[in-house]
Design a protein around this motif. Sequence first.
Motif, mmCIF file in Angstrom:
data_model
loop_
_atom_site.group_PDB
_atom_site.id
_atom_site.type_symbol
_atom_site.label_atom_id
_atom_site.label_comp_id
_atom_site.label_asym_id
_atom_site.label_seq_id
_atom_site.Cartn_x
_atom_site.Cartn_y
_atom_site.Cartn_z
ATOM 1 N N THR A 191 29.218 24.766 27.493
ATOM 2 C CA THR A 191 27.942 24.439 26.843
ATOM 3 C C THR A 191 26.894 24.105 27.906
ATOM 4 O OG1 THR A 191 29.114 23.647 24.890
ATOM 5 C CG2 THR A 191 26.824 22.929 25.138
ATOM 6 N N ILE A 192 27.300 23.327 28.914
ATOM 7 C CA ILE A 192 26.361 22.996 30.003
ATOM 8 C C ILE A 192 25.901 24.288 30.694
ATOM 9 C CG2 ILE A 192 26.119 21.878 32.266
ATOM 10 C CD1 ILE A 192 28.039 19.709 31.355
ATOM 11 N N ALA A 193 26.864 25.171 30.987
ATOM 12 C CA ALA A 193 26.523 26.441 31.661
ATOM 13 C C ALA A 193 25.548 27.247 30.793
ATOM 14 C CB ALA A 193 27.792 27.244 31.930
ATOM 15 N N GLN A 194 25.813 27.269 29.474
ATOM 16 C CA GLN A 194 24.922 28.010 28.559
ATOM 17 C C GLN A 194 23.502 27.443 28.593
ATOM 18 O OE1 GLN A 194 27.256 27.523 24.870
ATOM 19 N NE2 GLN A 194 27.066 29.736 24.615
ATOM 20 N N VAL A 195 23.411 26.118 28.538
ATOM 21 C CA VAL A 195 22.086 25.479 28.532
ATOM 22 C C VAL A 195 21.324 25.865 29.801
ATOM 23 C CG1 VAL A 195 20.876 23.252 28.679
ATOM 24 C CG2 VAL A 195 22.704 23.576 26.993
ATOM 25 N N LEU A 196 22.007 25.797 30.951
ATOM 26 C CA LEU A 196 21.346 26.138 32.219
ATOM 27 C C LEU A 196 20.880 27.595 32.227
ATOM 28 C CD1 LEU A 196 23.779 24.291 34.657
ATOM 29 C CD2 LEU A 196 21.378 23.694 34.228
ATOM 30 N N VAL A 197 21.736 28.490 31.735
ATOM 31 C CA VAL A 197 21.372 29.916 31.709
ATOM 32 C C VAL A 197 20.170 30.138 30.789
ATOM 33 C CG1 VAL A 197 22.147 32.200 30.903
ATOM 34 C CG2 VAL A 197 23.608 30.851 32.425
ATOM 35 N N HIS A 198 20.219 29.542 29.589
ATOM 36 C CA HIS A 198 19.112 29.746 28.641
ATOM 37 C C HIS A 198 17.798 29.151 29.163
ATOM 38 C CE1 HIS A 198 21.189 31.862 25.552
ATOM 39 N NE2 HIS A 198 22.059 30.890 25.318
ATOM 40 N N PRO A 251 26.226 14.069 39.598
ATOM 41 C CA PRO A 251 27.544 14.624 39.957
ATOM 42 C C PRO A 251 28.092 15.559 38.880
ATOM 43 C CG PRO A 251 27.483 12.276 40.409
ATOM 44 C CD PRO A 251 26.202 12.603 39.701
ATOM 45 N N LEU A 252 27.825 15.247 37.626
ATOM 46 C CA LEU A 252 28.353 16.059 36.518
ATOM 47 C C LEU A 252 27.985 17.540 36.699
ATOM 48 C CD1 LEU A 252 29.760 15.951 33.676
ATOM 49 C CD2 LEU A 252 27.464 15.833 32.717
ATOM 50 N N LEU A 253 26.736 17.798 37.087
ATOM 51 C CA LEU A 253 26.291 19.192 37.250
ATOM 52 C C LEU A 253 26.518 19.693 38.670
ATOM 53 C CD1 LEU A 253 24.941 18.363 34.534
ATOM 54 C CD2 LEU A 253 23.214 20.088 35.060
ATOM 55 N N ARG A 254 26.427 18.760 39.619
ATOM 56 C CA ARG A 254 26.565 19.181 41.018
ATOM 57 C C ARG A 254 27.968 19.681 41.328
ATOM 58 N NH1 ARG A 254 24.169 14.635 43.813
ATOM 59 N NH2 ARG A 254 26.281 14.104 44.482
ATOM 60 N N TYR A 255 28.970 19.140 40.616
ATOM 61 C CA TYR A 255 30.353 19.536 40.909
ATOM 62 C C TYR A 255 30.876 20.619 39.963
ATOM 63 C CZ TYR A 255 30.095 15.509 43.964
ATOM 64 O OH TYR A 255 29.714 14.633 44.947
ATOM 65 N N MET A 256 29.972 21.292 39.280
ATOM 66 C CA MET A 256 30.392 22.450 38.485
ATOM 67 C C MET A 256 30.658 23.609 39.446
ATOM 68 S SD MET A 256 27.878 22.477 35.200
ATOM 69 C CE MET A 256 28.745 23.798 34.339
ATOM 70 N N ASP A 257 31.166 24.745 38.902
ATOM 71 C CA ASP A 257 31.311 25.952 39.733
ATOM 72 C C ASP A 257 29.992 26.195 40.453
ATOM 73 O OD1 ASP A 257 33.878 26.946 39.404
ATOM 74 O OD2 ASP A 257 33.399 27.667 37.393
ATOM 75 N N ASN A 258 30.111 26.627 41.690
ATOM 76 C CA ASN A 258 28.950 26.776 42.553
ATOM 77 C C ASN A 258 27.797 27.550 41.908
ATOM 78 O OD1 ASN A 258 27.706 26.214 44.937
ATOM 79 N ND2 ASN A 258 28.385 28.077 45.942
ATOM 80 N N ASP A 259 28.122 28.634 41.185
ATOM 81 C CA ASP A 259 27.055 29.454 40.588
ATOM 82 C C ASP A 259 26.235 28.657 39.578
ATOM 83 O OD1 ASP A 259 27.426 32.147 41.808
ATOM 84 O OD2 ASP A 259 29.445 31.879 41.011
ATOM 85 N N TYR A 260 26.899 27.769 38.836
ATOM 86 C CA TYR A 260 26.180 26.966 37.838
ATOM 87 C C TYR A 260 25.477 25.784 38.496
ATOM 88 C CZ TYR A 260 28.906 29.910 34.770
ATOM 89 O OH TYR A 260 29.467 31.011 34.165
ATOM 90 N N LYS A 262 24.134 25.800 41.347
ATOM 91 C CA LYS A 262 22.888 26.346 41.920
ATOM 92 C C LYS A 262 21.808 26.496 40.852
ATOM 93 C CE LYS A 262 24.670 28.968 45.865
ATOM 94 N NZ LYS A 262 25.102 30.316 46.290
ATOM 95 N N LEU A 263 22.231 26.890 39.637
ATOM 96 C CA LEU A 263 21.252 27.013 38.539
ATOM 97 C C LEU A 263 20.639 25.652 38.247
ATOM 98 C CD1 LEU A 263 22.769 29.290 35.722
ATOM 99 C CD2 LEU A 263 21.159 29.909 37.524
ATOM 100 N N ALA A 264 21.473 24.609 38.290
ATOM 101 C CA ALA A 264 20.979 23.256 37.989
ATOM 102 C C ALA A 264 19.952 22.834 39.039
ATOM 103 C CB ALA A 264 22.150 22.273 37.959
ATOM 104 N N ILE A 265 20.308 23.002 40.310
ATOM 105 C CA ILE A 265 19.433 22.562 41.401
ATOM 106 C C ILE A 265 18.095 23.298 41.375
ATOM 107 C CG2 ILE A 265 19.185 22.539 43.935
ATOM 108 C CD1 ILE A 265 21.103 20.415 42.865
#
Length: 299
Positions: A191-198, A251-260, A262-265
């Motif tokens: 869900t977090i990954a989806q939100v970042l992509v959208h 940390p919650l978003l920073r320690y996701m898979d690198n590709d996600y 990067k989307l957060a940052i």
Amino acid sequence: TMAQKINEAHEHIAKAEKCLKTSFMKWKPDYDSAASEYAKAAVAFKNARQLEQAKDAYLQEAEAHTSNRSAFEQAGIMLKDMQRLPEAVQFIEKASVMYVENGTPDTAAMALDRAGKLMEPLDSAKAAHLYQQAAGVFENEERLRQAVELIGKASRLLVRQQKFDEAAESLQKEKNMYKEIENYPTCFKKTIAQVLVHLHRGDYVAAEKCVREGYSIPGFSGSEDCVAMEQLLQGYYDQDEEQVSRVCTSPLLRYMDNDYAKLAISLKVPGGGKKKPAAGDSGASPPEEEEDEYAGGLC
């Protein structure tokens, strides 16, 4: 010696060709024996490091014995050793179709997965497609755990290529599968990954819909992931760069898979915001008090 091995290979080729010839007394070519001789020739060429000829011999074996899937895969492996990866992958794909037709789908999916890994550094679009094909084979076998892992590889590659529309579809498929196998904590991460992509697509409505759908997943409502996404959406909607940055560098978003991660940052709020640097500059290490304050908000 090398020369002996090459001579031996040519002898096997000659025998194979003889097996395929017909005559007055021999009406039908002997495909099985020919395939066996071509296989021996291929091994001899391979041992003599004559990769091009080894590949040709494997292909002749495959043609003489069309049900011989592994010969196509071996030809693919020869091409890989010669650094001719796009051609190699074509043969591995051809082999995988035959593996499926011959009732060994596992071998097909694993061959496609290997082909995906080969292509990743060269052509990530092709690699994503191979992972999707491999996932499809596992899905047909109702082996969802294996399928969803491969869809995950495809999602990450699509994000890396900034194909956000396709990535959003892929992530939805992943999330649905994890829900089906009742791996709920992974659904939260998807869900977090989806939100970042959208949000990178500039589609706030779709991002909000993913969080709303999340409420039906056991344990999501009130979870750390859920609270973070509510704060992110609120900050994005209010064009509050500071709040968006605080969530995106947590940390919650920073320690996701690198590709996600990067989307957060790299996420920017719409409308430009007055103090633009926040999301980019604080990427590596956000100020301590901000992080504490954010953690407090989740308790």
